[in-house]
Design a protein around this motif. Sequence first.
Motif, PDB file in Angstrom:
ATOM      1  N   SER A 153      -9.131   5.501   7.091  1.00 26.13           N
ATOM      2  CA  SER A 153      -8.780   5.940   5.733  1.00 26.13           C
ATOM      3  C   SER A 153      -8.131   4.827   4.903  1.00 26.13           C
ATOM      4  O   SER A 153      -8.045   4.923   3.688  1.00 26.13           O
ATOM      5  CB  SER A 153      -7.831   7.137   5.809  1.00 26.13           C
ATOM      6  N   LEU A 154      -7.645   3.776   5.553  1.00 28.45           N
ATOM      7  CA  LEU A 154      -6.947   2.716   4.817  1.00 28.45           C
ATOM      8  C   LEU A 154      -7.790   1.453   4.647  1.00 28.45           C
ATOM      9  O   LEU A 154      -7.458   0.577   3.846  1.00 28.45           O
ATOM     10  CB  LEU A 154      -5.634   2.336   5.527  1.00 28.45           C
ATOM     11  N   TYR A 155      -8.854   1.358   5.442  1.00 25.52           N
ATOM     12  CA  TYR A 155      -9.576   0.083   5.505  1.00 25.52           C
ATOM     13  C   TYR A 155     -10.088  -0.374   4.134  1.00 25.52           C
ATOM     14  O   TYR A 155      -9.914  -1.531   3.744  1.00 25.52           O
ATOM     15  CB  TYR A 155     -10.735   0.171   6.501  1.00 25.52           C
ATOM     16  N   TRP A 165      -7.169  -1.602  10.885  1.00 24.65           N
ATOM     17  CA  TRP A 165      -6.731  -0.535   9.982  1.00 24.65           C
ATOM     18  C   TRP A 165      -7.376   0.787  10.359  1.00 24.65           C
ATOM     19  O   TRP A 165      -8.536   0.791  10.786  1.00 24.65           O
ATOM     20  CB  TRP A 165      -7.140  -0.867   8.534  1.00 24.65           C
ATOM     21  N   MET A 222       0.828  -1.212   0.000  1.00 21.33           N
ATOM     22  CA  MET A 222       0.000   0.000   0.000  1.00 21.33           C
ATOM     23  C   MET A 222       0.863   1.263   0.000  1.00 21.33           C
ATOM     24  O   MET A 222       0.490   2.284  -0.546  1.00 21.33           O
ATOM     25  CB  MET A 222      -0.873  -0.034   1.259  1.00 21.33           C
ATOM     26  N   HIS A 240      -9.012   0.288   1.248  1.00 18.45           N
ATOM     27  CA  HIS A 240      -7.905  -0.140   0.382  1.00 18.45           C
ATOM     28  C   HIS A 240      -7.477  -1.568   0.749  1.00 18.45           C
ATOM     29  O   HIS A 240      -7.228  -2.400  -0.126  1.00 18.45           O
ATOM     30  CB  HIS A 240      -6.709   0.804   0.541  1.00 18.45           C
ATOM     31  N   ALA A 241      -7.401  -1.821   2.052  1.00 20.26           N
ATOM     32  CA  ALA A 241      -6.998  -3.166   2.499  1.00 20.26           C
ATOM     33  C   ALA A 241      -8.038  -4.197   2.057  1.00 20.26           C
ATOM     34  O   ALA A 241      -7.698  -5.285   1.584  1.00 20.26           O
ATOM     35  CB  ALA A 241      -6.822  -3.177   4.010  1.00 20.26           C
ATOM     36  N   GLU A 242      -9.294  -3.822   2.192  1.00 21.73           N
ATOM     37  CA  GLU A 242     -10.362  -4.756   1.823  1.00 21.73           C
ATOM     38  C   GLU A 242     -10.327  -5.031   0.309  1.00 21.73           C
ATOM     39  O   GLU A 242     -10.545  -6.157  -0.145  1.00 21.73           O
ATOM     40  CB  GLU A 242     -11.708  -4.164   2.228  1.00 21.73           C
ATOM     41  N   ARG A 243     -10.002  -4.004  -0.456  1.00 19.36           N
ATOM     42  CA  ARG A 243      -9.921  -4.183  -1.913  1.00 19.36           C
ATOM     43  C   ARG A 243      -8.747  -5.109  -2.270  1.00 19.36           C
ATOM     44  O   ARG A 243      -8.845  -5.948  -3.165  1.00 19.36           O
ATOM     45  CB  ARG A 243      -9.745  -2.825  -2.591  1.00 19.36           C
ATOM     46  N   LEU A 244      -7.652  -4.952  -1.549  1.00 17.14           N
ATOM     47  CA  LEU A 244      -6.523  -5.877  -1.763  1.00 17.14           C
ATOM     48  C   LEU A 244      -6.970  -7.305  -1.463  1.00 17.14           C
ATOM     49  O   LEU A 244      -6.653  -8.244  -2.202  1.00 17.14           O
ATOM     50  CB  LEU A 244      -5.329  -5.486  -0.881  1.00 17.14           C
TER      51      LEU A 244
END
Length: 399
Positions: free
Chosen positions: A256-258, A253, A111, A260-264
């Motif tokens: 603001s990052l959650y 997370w 990320m 993105h992590a879920e999309r990964l």
Amino acid sequence: MSLVLAAHMNALGTETAFEVLARAKALEAKGKSIINLGIGQPDFRTPDHIVEAGIKALRDGHHGYTAANGILPLREAVAKDLHRRLKVEVSPERVLVVPGGKVTMFFAIMMFGEPGAEIIYPNPGFPIYESVVKFSGATAVPMPLKEASGFAFDADEVLGLITPRTRLLIVNSPANPTGGTVPRSEFDKLVKGLERHPQVAVMSDEIYGQMLYDGREHVSLLTYPSLRDRLILLDGWSKTYAMTGWRLGYSVWPESLYAHAERLAINCHSCVNASAQFAGLAALEGPQDAVHKMVAAFAERRKVIVRALNQLPGVSCVEPGGAFYAFPNVSKTGMTSRQLQDALLNDAGVAVLSGTAFGAYGEGYLRFSYANSIPNIEDAMRRIGRLLVDRPKNAQQPA
Ligand SMILES: Cc1ncc(COP(=O)(O)O)c(C=O)c1O
């Protein structure tokens, strides 16, 4: 025509533990007796009630995909467990269930990592940090950990490594491979100093957070409110509940990052094996005595191994405060860490890892995992003692 791989494949490192395990297995297959103090996993079985919950989930028909971020009861149980252990409020909406602790580090590093970015990581440290940072194209900036401070980082030194290009700082306490723990005072200083660097995210690998000795308390970065909007917590079931093979971990997370992590996660694994999630739920909600028993067993073995290591010629070992590793200094044996690792495996039948498997700052050290029985640990120490005593004698003999 030959295949053309992406250049970043050359940057990817590995975890030598798996390589040494394979060599140890090959020697065993040839009939050689090997004591394995190389692999970093509890030698206990997953407690029965956890196994049963996994089996029941399969029998109950939990065979399909789950929500990508994990089943809600499990994320709620994680939040409750964090509250029980650390007295922090975490929303289940911030918890991501992933297939093992490694996945959190891969996601966090990918990320933030790209050419031009810098990521600070512990060295010696878990080898995958440096490997994935390099894979991402970012510059891997080592945070040297030293024996003199029990392998805890020095907060001022870490803060001194931060530049305008620093995007992520990785910390790990209790630590692999050293067993080192960072005192609260150093964490306080680090967190205070990070206020001057709001662009730096922090990934705190707390996978050994429940494996501490001599009354030490776990210091979690989750308990520092000033970090909450940039802290990624890495934790999981592998070590605490002897569940390395189930592949189950979680991360917390910042908001603001959650996504993105879920999309990964959706791009990578869709969701974690459903039955493993139900097993993980039973682990958190059920009795914790198996965890306490396992930690008590490690505490006893730690005493045995540290005492024995300190009696070996040319070897000295500081007391590790957590995890299940000892990281003795072997620089006075006259061999490099790698030479000694190989001699111990091939000549003494003891599998351990060279400190350099954990980064350049691991030269002069070996990592011993004491996730093995006391009789095996004692036998290993006798074998190593014989090797270290006989070697210099042999070396003096005329060829
Ligand atoms: C410091 C540290 N973090 C993360 C992991 C990875 O754990 P998992 O097996 O859950 O991926 C390990 C495993 O050895 C570890 O030592």
